[in-house]
Design a protein around this motif. Structure first.
Motif, PDB file in Angstrom:
ATOM      1  N   VAL A  22       0.839  -1.207   0.000  1.00  9.92           N
ATOM      2  CA  VAL A  22       0.000   0.000   0.000  1.00  9.92           C
ATOM      3  C   VAL A  22       0.877   1.261   0.000  1.00  9.92           C
ATOM      4  O   VAL A  22       0.598   2.230  -0.715  1.00  9.92           O
ATOM      5  N   GLU A  23       1.964   1.209   0.755  1.00  7.78           N
ATOM      6  CA  GLU A  23       2.876   2.363   0.769  1.00  7.78           C
ATOM      7  C   GLU A  23       3.463   2.605  -0.628  1.00  7.78           C
ATOM      8  O   GLU A  23       3.532   3.746  -1.101  1.00  7.78           O
ATOM      9  N   ALA A  24       3.854   1.534  -1.308  1.00 14.23           N
ATOM     10  CA  ALA A  24       4.404   1.671  -2.659  1.00 14.23           C
ATOM     11  C   ALA A  24       3.338   2.206  -3.634  1.00 14.23           C
ATOM     12  O   ALA A  24       3.629   3.042  -4.496  1.00 14.23           O
ATOM     13  N   LEU A  25       2.101   1.740  -3.472  1.00 17.91           N
ATOM     14  CA  LEU A  25       1.018   2.202  -4.360  1.00 17.91           C
ATOM     15  C   LEU A  25       0.777   3.701  -4.175  1.00 17.91           C
ATOM     16  O   LEU A  25       0.484   4.418  -5.146  1.00 17.91           O
ATOM     17  N   CYS A  26       0.915   4.184  -2.932  1.00 17.18           N
ATOM     18  CA  CYS A  26       0.752   5.619  -2.681  1.00 17.18           C
ATOM     19  C   CYS A  26       1.826   6.410  -3.427  1.00 17.18           C
ATOM     20  O   CYS A  26       1.545   7.446  -4.028  1.00 17.18           O
ATOM     21  N   ARG A  27       3.055   5.904  -3.422  1.00 17.64           N
ATOM     22  CA  ARG A  27       4.131   6.578  -4.173  1.00 17.64           C
ATOM     23  C   ARG A  27       3.792   6.630  -5.662  1.00 17.64           C
ATOM     24  O   ARG A  27       3.969   7.647  -6.323  1.00 17.64           O
ATOM     25  N   GLN A  28       3.331   5.496  -6.182  1.00 20.93           N
ATOM     26  CA  GLN A  28       3.003   5.413  -7.608  1.00 20.93           C
ATOM     27  C   GLN A  28       1.866   6.376  -7.947  1.00 20.93           C
ATOM     28  O   GLN A  28       1.934   7.111  -8.941  1.00 20.93           O
ATOM     29  N   ALA A  29       0.834   6.407  -7.106  1.00 16.10           N
ATOM     30  CA  ALA A  29      -0.327   7.274  -7.364  1.00 16.10           C
ATOM     31  C   ALA A  29       0.081   8.742  -7.320  1.00 16.10           C
ATOM     32  O   ALA A  29      -0.357   9.542  -8.159  1.00 16.10           O
ATOM     33  N   LEU A  30       0.932   9.115  -6.358  1.00 15.88           N
ATOM     34  CA  LEU A  30       1.369  10.515  -6.266  1.00 15.88           C
ATOM     35  C   LEU A  30       2.174  10.899  -7.507  1.00 15.88           C
ATOM     36  O   LEU A  30       2.039  12.007  -8.031  1.00 15.88           O
ATOM     37  N   CYS A  31       2.993   9.976  -7.976  1.00 15.41           N
ATOM     38  CA  CYS A  31       3.773  10.228  -9.198  1.00 15.41           C
ATOM     39  C   CYS A  31       2.836  10.518 -10.377  1.00 15.41           C
ATOM     40  O   CYS A  31       3.065  11.446 -11.153  1.00 15.41           O
ATOM     41  N   HIS A  32       1.735   9.772 -10.468  1.00 17.12           N
ATOM     42  CA  HIS A  32       0.768   9.994 -11.558  1.00 17.12           C
ATOM     43  C   HIS A  32      -0.003  11.297 -11.363  1.00 17.12           C
ATOM     44  O   HIS A  32      -0.252  12.029 -12.320  1.00 17.12           O
ATOM     45  N   ALA A  33      -0.388  11.582 -10.112  1.00 17.09           N
ATOM     46  CA  ALA A  33      -1.149  12.811  -9.837  1.00 17.09           C
ATOM     47  C   ALA A  33      -0.293  14.037 -10.154  1.00 17.09           C
ATOM     48  O   ALA A  33      -0.776  15.004 -10.756  1.00 17.09           O
ATOM     49  N   ARG A  34       0.982  13.976  -9.790  1.00 17.61           N
ATOM     50  CA  ARG A  34       1.877  15.124 -10.078  1.00 17.61           C
ATOM     51  C   ARG A  34       1.998  15.350 -11.575  1.00 17.61           C
ATOM     52  O   ARG A  34       2.198  16.469 -12.034  1.00 17.61           O
ATOM     53  N   ALA A  35       1.899  14.286 -12.360  1.00 13.53           N
ATOM     54  CA  ALA A  35       2.012  14.419 -13.821  1.00 13.53           C
ATOM     55  C   ALA A  35       0.702  14.879 -14.441  1.00 13.53           C
ATOM     56  O   ALA A  35       0.653  15.189 -15.635  1.00 13.53           O
ATOM     57  N   GLY A  36      -0.394  14.901 -13.654  1.00 11.45           N
ATOM     58  CA  GLY A  36      -1.652  15.431 -14.186  1.00 11.45           C
ATOM     59  C   GLY A  36      -2.785  14.427 -14.338  1.00 11.45           C
ATOM     60  O   GLY A  36      -3.791  14.740 -14.986  1.00 11.45           O
ATOM     61  N   ALA A  37      -2.664  13.238 -13.750  1.00 16.19           N
ATOM     62  CA  ALA A  37      -3.743  12.237 -13.871  1.00 16.19           C
ATOM     63  C   ALA A  37      -5.036  12.758 -13.234  1.00 16.19           C
ATOM     64  O   ALA A  37      -4.998  13.452 -12.219  1.00 16.19           O
ATOM     65  N   ASP A  38      -6.164  12.426 -13.853  1.00 13.20           N
ATOM     66  CA  ASP A  38      -7.477  12.816 -13.311  1.00 13.20           C
ATOM     67  C   ASP A  38      -8.030  11.760 -12.370  1.00 13.20           C
ATOM     68  O   ASP A  38      -8.742  12.072 -11.422  1.00 13.20           O
ATOM     69  N   VAL A  39      -7.778  10.496 -12.705  1.00 11.06           N
ATOM     70  CA  VAL A  39      -8.354   9.374 -11.956  1.00 11.06           C
ATOM     71  C   VAL A  39      -7.254   8.345 -11.706  1.00 11.06           C
ATOM     72  O   VAL A  39      -6.524   7.975 -12.632  1.00 11.06           O
ATOM     73  N   ILE A  40      -7.181   7.877 -10.461  1.00  5.64           N
ATOM     74  CA  ILE A  40      -6.235   6.808 -10.110  1.00  5.64           C
ATOM     75  C   ILE A  40      -7.063   5.541  -9.918  1.00  5.64           C
ATOM     76  O   ILE A  40      -8.083   5.545  -9.225  1.00  5.64           O
ATOM     77  N   SER A  41      -6.577   4.462 -10.535  1.00  3.56           N
ATOM     78  CA  SER A  41      -7.354   3.235 -10.519  1.00  3.56           C
ATOM     79  C   SER A  41      -6.507   2.073 -10.004  1.00  3.56           C
ATOM     80  O   SER A  41      -5.797   1.420 -10.769  1.00  3.56           O
TER      81      SER A  41
END
Ligand code: PBG
Length: 337
Positions: free
Chosen positions: A155-174
């Motif tokens: 879960v900690e690793a997934l949070c890192r991955q999601a933040l990386c996508h959000a910083r790049a401009g993702a609208d939805v994390i799945s």
């Protein structure tokens, strides 16, 4: 033979089916491009390569995916879901490439958002394309050869991955990993960085299905050993899906997903009854390939069978459908207008 005999039959349901106009008035379910999400594969380099296991689909390079997204948006498709194709030399035990800000997914998000800002960009969050195990989470191996997929570390690793996508401009994390507690953790991590507007589409009821084969072929992400049954759900269960749905709602999911779709329509309708959240269903690679293969051999009519399959998913109660047929279906629906 009832020669000349008129049945005494005041109730005749066929009256409501007597013409196209009448059938149109009665139609309970619709399918539109606005309901479709297109899963797309993105790779390093400057080539686009067709995917043998998913006829009609392509591994896109970053330079070309944005222009393709413009075409898709103009066809009426509102959302794409990005998956990374990761070369073996970039994989490691932890899957660290998953949160590399220069990785192929963050670069593709930025390119698409620059070219067609209205397109919703969704990203898949899980570690299987990135770690050497082909497992969705972090793996601990034991001396006796057994192994475990660690929940909280994942879960900690997934949070890192999601933040990386959000910083790049993702609208939805799945998140497609099926770890416990990841929706609450992802929501907290996103909010803490100010990404309160980034949505979470949870793979709520993702089954340990044999129908993911062609997808794993496309990504080279099949598990190197074992299976995914300690985290993906048992295909025999439906009450467990409701339990997962109630947890995901409480944890703050914006949308829920059932996967696969046509083999699990009962699960879609069960979730529809138990939650007010929007529901997505993933018509997975194997479901798509079965129809493509049968159509290619001439045994089924591709267009009508594909439209019927997707309509059945809507009828069961799904608002959105993830499908590899999205571009083709959008074209067909446009012709029918
Ligand atoms: C992995 C993931 C899979 C799919 C989407 N995300 C495969 C798996 O869980 O092994 C399958 C999609 C498809 O078959 O179309 N996190």
């Amino acid at each position: 033979m009832l020669m000349g005999v008129m049945m005494n039959l005041p109730v005749r349901p066929r009256r409501n089916r007597k013409s196209a106009a009448m059938r149109g008035l009665m139609r309970e379910t619709t399918l539109s491009a606005a309901n479709l999400i297109y899963p797309m594969f993105v790779q390093d380099g400057d080539e686009n390569t067709p995917i043998e296991s998913l006829p009609g689909c392509t591994r896109w390079c970053v330079a070309d995916i944005a222009a393709e997204c413009r075409r898709l948006y103009e066809l009426g498709i509102p959302c794409v879901d990005l998956f990374a194709v990761v070369p073996e030399h970039k994989k490691d035990a932890q899957g660290t490439e998953a949160w590399n800000p220069q990785g192929v997914v963050p670069r593709a998000i930025a390119a698409i958002k620059a070219e067609v800002p209205e397109m919703l960009v969704m990203t898949d969050v899980a570690l299987d394309p990135f770690n050497t195990y082909g497992q969705d989470g972090i793996v601990r191996e034991y001396e006796d050869g057994s192994y475990e997929i660690l929940n909280d570390e994942t879960v900690e690793a997934l949070c890192r991955q999601a933040l990386c996508h959000a910083r790049a401009g993702a609208d939805v994390i799945s998140p497609s990993d099926m770890m416990d507690g990841r929706i609450a953790a992802l929501r907290a991590a996103l909010d803490a960085e100010g990404f309160t507007g980034v949505s979470l589409l949870s793979y709520t009821a993702k089954y340990a299905s044999a129908y993911y084969g062609p997808f794993r072929g496309a990504l080279g992400s099949a598990p190197k050993f074992g299976d995914k049954k300690t985290y993906q759900m048992d295909p025999a269960n439906v009450r467990e899906a409701v339990r997962e749905a109630l947890l995901d709602s409480a944890e703050g999911a914006d949308m829920l997903m059932v996967k696969p779709a046509t083999l699990y329509l009962d699960v879609v309708s069960e979730l529809r009854r138990h939650t007010q959240l929007p529901i997505a269903a993933y018509h997975v690679s194997g479901e798509y390939l079965m129809l493509k293969a049968a159509a290619a051999s001439g045994w089924l009519d591709e267009r009508s069978c594909m439209l019927e399959a997707l309509l059945s998913i809507r009828r069961a109660g799904a608002d959105m459908i993830l499908t590899y047929a999205a571009p083709q279906v959008a074209e067909w629906l446009r012709e029918e207008e």
